[in-house]
Design a protein around this motif. Structure first.
Motif, PDB file in Angstrom:
ATOM      1  N   LEU A   1      42.642  19.012 -56.676  1.00 14.89           N
ATOM      2  CA  LEU A   1      43.106  20.410 -56.701  1.00 14.89           C
ATOM      3  C   LEU A   1      42.927  21.057 -55.329  1.00 14.89           C
ATOM      4  O   LEU A   1      43.816  21.771 -54.842  1.00 14.89           O
TER       5      LEU A   1
ATOM      6  N   VAL B   1      41.815  18.006 -67.670  1.00 12.47           N
ATOM      7  CA  VAL B   1      40.809  18.260 -66.640  1.00 12.47           C
ATOM      8  C   VAL B   1      40.457  19.744 -66.657  1.00 12.47           C
ATOM      9  O   VAL B   1      41.344  20.603 -66.721  1.00 12.47           O
TER      10      VAL B   1
ATOM     11  N   ASP C   1      31.023   9.208 -63.997  1.00 14.71           N
ATOM     12  CA  ASP C   1      32.329   8.601 -63.666  1.00 14.71           C
ATOM     13  C   ASP C   1      33.464   9.591 -63.899  1.00 14.71           C
ATOM     14  O   ASP C   1      34.520   9.480 -63.270  1.00 14.71           O
ATOM     15  N   THR C   2      33.294  10.502 -64.843  1.00 13.67           N
ATOM     16  CA  THR C   2      34.404  11.357 -65.287  1.00 13.67           C
ATOM     17  C   THR C   2      34.176  12.843 -64.979  1.00 13.67           C
ATOM     18  O   THR C   2      35.004  13.673 -65.344  1.00 13.67           O
ATOM     19  N   CYS C   3      33.058  13.136 -64.353  1.00 10.59           N
ATOM     20  CA  CYS C   3      32.722  14.537 -64.018  1.00 10.59           C
ATOM     21  C   CYS C   3      32.310  14.615 -62.552  1.00 10.59           C
ATOM     22  O   CYS C   3      31.912  13.623 -61.958  1.00 10.59           O
ATOM     23  N   ARG C   4      32.345  15.827 -61.992  1.00 13.40           N
ATOM     24  CA  ARG C   4      31.666  16.079 -60.723  1.00 13.40           C
ATOM     25  C   ARG C   4      30.438  16.935 -61.004  1.00 13.40           C
ATOM     26  O   ARG C   4      30.562  18.022 -61.595  1.00 13.40           O
TER      27      ARG C   4
ATOM     28  N   ARG D   1      38.232  22.654 -64.520  1.00 15.20           N
ATOM     29  CA  ARG D   1      37.628  22.854 -63.194  1.00 15.20           C
ATOM     30  C   ARG D   1      36.991  24.239 -63.103  1.00 15.20           C
ATOM     31  O   ARG D   1      37.638  25.236 -63.443  1.00 15.20           O
TER      32      ARG D   1
ATOM     33  N   ASP E   1      33.784  19.911 -62.132  1.00 14.89           N
ATOM     34  CA  ASP E   1      34.986  19.629 -62.934  1.00 14.89           C
ATOM     35  C   ASP E   1      34.758  18.383 -63.778  1.00 14.89           C
ATOM     36  O   ASP E   1      33.758  17.672 -63.593  1.00 14.89           O
ATOM     37  N   PHE E   2      35.650  18.120 -64.706  1.00 16.19           N
ATOM     38  CA  PHE E   2      35.530  16.918 -65.548  1.00 16.19           C
ATOM     39  C   PHE E   2      36.850  16.629 -66.235  1.00 16.19           C
ATOM     40  O   PHE E   2      37.724  17.493 -66.325  1.00 16.19           O
TER      41      PHE E   2
ATOM     42  N   ASP F   1      49.122   8.694 -62.877  1.00 20.65           N
ATOM     43  CA  ASP F   1      48.651   9.829 -63.706  1.00 20.65           C
ATOM     44  C   ASP F   1      49.095  11.187 -63.149  1.00 20.65           C
ATOM     45  O   ASP F   1      48.274  11.983 -62.670  1.00 20.65           O
TER      46      ASP F   1
ATOM     47  N   ALA G   1      37.647  21.395 -55.876  1.00 20.51           N
ATOM     48  CA  ALA G   1      37.226  20.080 -55.376  1.00 20.51           C
ATOM     49  C   ALA G   1      38.361  19.091 -55.623  1.00 20.51           C
ATOM     50  O   ALA G   1      39.318  19.392 -56.335  1.00 20.51           O
ATOM     51  N   GLY G   2      38.218  17.922 -55.025  1.00 22.65           N
ATOM     52  CA  GLY G   2      39.098  16.792 -55.330  1.00 22.65           C
ATOM     53  C   GLY G   2      40.574  17.089 -55.157  1.00 22.65           C
ATOM     54  O   GLY G   2      40.987  17.750 -54.195  1.00 22.65           O
TER      55      GLY G   2
ATOM     56  N   LYS H   1      30.525  10.097 -59.175  1.00 19.83           N
ATOM     57  CA  LYS H   1      31.308   8.967 -58.666  1.00 19.83           C
ATOM     58  C   LYS H   1      31.950   9.230 -57.307  1.00 19.83           C
ATOM     59  O   LYS H   1      32.377   8.282 -56.638  1.00 19.83           O
TER      60      LYS H   1
ATOM     61  N   TYR I   1      47.190  15.924 -67.287  1.00 18.62           N
ATOM     62  CA  TYR I   1      47.759  14.797 -66.536  1.00 18.62           C
ATOM     63  C   TYR I   1      48.321  13.801 -67.537  1.00 18.62           C
ATOM     64  O   TYR I   1      47.730  13.570 -68.593  1.00 18.62           O
TER      65      TYR I   1
HETATM   66  P1  5GP Z   1      40.549  15.005 -59.410  1.00 19.94           P
HETATM   67  O1  5GP Z   1      41.864  15.390 -60.036  1.00 19.94           O
HETATM   68  O2  5GP Z   1      40.004  16.077 -58.545  1.00 19.94           O
HETATM   69  O3  5GP Z   1      40.596  13.655 -58.752  1.00 19.94           O
HETATM   70  O4  5GP Z   1      39.530  14.827 -60.638  1.00 19.94           O
HETATM   71  C1  5GP Z   1      39.104  15.918 -61.401  1.00 19.94           C
HETATM   72  C2  5GP Z   1      37.974  15.505 -62.316  1.00 19.94           C
HETATM   73  O5  5GP Z   1      38.461  14.672 -63.340  1.00 19.94           O
HETATM   74  C3  5GP Z   1      36.864  14.711 -61.625  1.00 19.94           C
HETATM   75  O6  5GP Z   1      35.633  15.077 -62.216  1.00 19.94           O
HETATM   76  C4  5GP Z   1      37.182  13.260 -61.927  1.00 19.94           C
HETATM   77  O7  5GP Z   1      36.015  12.508 -62.037  1.00 19.94           O
HETATM   78  C5  5GP Z   1      37.894  13.374 -63.273  1.00 19.94           C
HETATM   79  N1  5GP Z   1      39.023  12.438 -63.393  1.00 19.94           N
HETATM   80  C6  5GP Z   1      40.332  12.691 -63.228  1.00 19.94           C
HETATM   81  N2  5GP Z   1      41.082  11.591 -63.434  1.00 19.94           N
HETATM   82  C7  5GP Z   1      40.230  10.627 -63.763  1.00 19.94           C
HETATM   83  C8  5GP Z   1      40.397   9.246 -64.098  1.00 19.94           C
HETATM   84  O8  5GP Z   1      41.502   8.697 -64.192  1.00 19.94           O
HETATM   85  N3  5GP Z   1      39.255   8.536 -64.345  1.00 19.94           N
HETATM   86  C9  5GP Z   1      38.016   9.109 -64.264  1.00 19.94           C
HETATM   87  N4  5GP Z   1      36.930   8.343 -64.493  1.00 19.94           N
HETATM   88  N5  5GP Z   1      37.833  10.417 -63.985  1.00 19.94           N
HETATM   89  C10 5GP Z   1      38.918  11.155 -63.725  1.00 19.94           C
END
Ligand code: 5GP
Length: 237
Positions: free
Chosen positions: A101, A92, A197-200, A94, A175-176, A129, A98-99, A212, A121
């Motif tokens: 973190l 990841v 789905d995988t980025c902000r 960043r 982030d992504f 995870d 956000a999220g 997402k 992760y």
């Molecule tokens: P966070 O750790 O804040 O939940 O996620 C950080 C970034 O990684 C976000 O952009 C989120 O979409 C992406 N991300 C982290 N883990 C996953 C996962 O298991 N699946 C998907 N689709 N995105 C993830």
């Protein structure tokens, strides 16, 4: 390329064999899950949008010298990729708090970091995870020190390329998450997908969330956000 046997079905994608051993066909679904599968739903049109967006991002990355699994788009929601043996690690990157973190470190969402933060992760659904460091990855045998250095360097390069692209499209790359693997001939390359789905992605002017998180946090206008990202990215690639 003929679609062969279904090899794997995940939360958002199906992966099929093709007539070539080293090539797979990925088909994107409209299904959406969050919080390790506890929240489930459908985002109408997501499969086609994520496939086409991911293809646009991977094309740009390839053109910028980042090695990836991407080969060729074959349909609205289907793409040919190189077969990889994946590292069981999510990387990841960043740029903005956000999220998870923000929650973990007690930060307000929205603060920009002076430099990108890279996190690892351990990809284990049964453990949710967990966040790990390099030592954890090494003692668990998830990757070698050389692989960790290479994936971090590639992740930062991806960040540079995507930040520029997103900014031109009026969005902030918050982030992504990336995943990496080895090709049949041993090359370490970027795999999986890059999509809302995988980025902000936040609107640069208003801060509106175009990803997402609209589904995860029940913010409404989920489909519209995916369509908006798609429309804006098409204009700049
Ligand atoms: P966070 O750790 O804040 O939940 O996620 C950080 C970034 O990684 C976000 O952009 C989120 O979409 C992406 N991300 C982290 N883990 C996953 C996962 O298991 N699946 C998907 N689709 N995105 C993830």
């Amino acid at each position: 390329m003929v679609r062969g046997e279904l090899l794997y079905e995940g939360k958002a994608k199906r992966v099929y064999q093709t007539e070539r051993d080293d090539v797979l066909l990925v088909s994107y679904k409209d299904d959406a899950t969050a919080f390790n599968g506890q929240k489930r739903g459908t985002i109408v049109g997501k499969g086609a949008i994520n496939n086409q967006l991911s293809n646009a991002f991977f094309r740009q990355l390839e053109a910028s010298g980042v090695p990836t699994h991407w080969l060729e788009a074959v349909g609205e929601r289907e793409t040919l990729v190189r077969r990889l043996t994946m590292l069981p690690i999510e990387v990841v990157v960043r740029n903005v708090a956000a999220g998870s973190l923000a929650s973990r470190l007690g930060l307000e969402e929205g603060g920009r970091f002076p430099r990108p933060v890279v996190e690892l992760y351990y990809k284990r659904d049964d453990l949710g995870d967990p966040l790990i460091n390099d030592d954890h990855a090494l003692v668990l045998g998830l990757a070698t020190a050389e692989e960790l250095a290479a994936v971090k360097q590639m992740a930062l390069q991806v960040n540079e390329v995507l930040q520029g692209l997103l900014e031109r499209a009026g969005m902030l790359l918050v982030d992504f998450k990336l995943e990496f693997g080895r090709t049949v001939d041993g090359q370490l390359v970027l795999g999986d997908e890059i999509s809302p789905d995988t980025c902000r992605f936040w609107d640069l002017a208003t801060g509106e969330r175009l990803d997402k998180d609209r589904f995860r946090r029940d913010l409404g206008r989920v489909e519209e956000a995916y369509q908006e990202v798609f429309r804006r990215i098409q204009e700049v690639v």
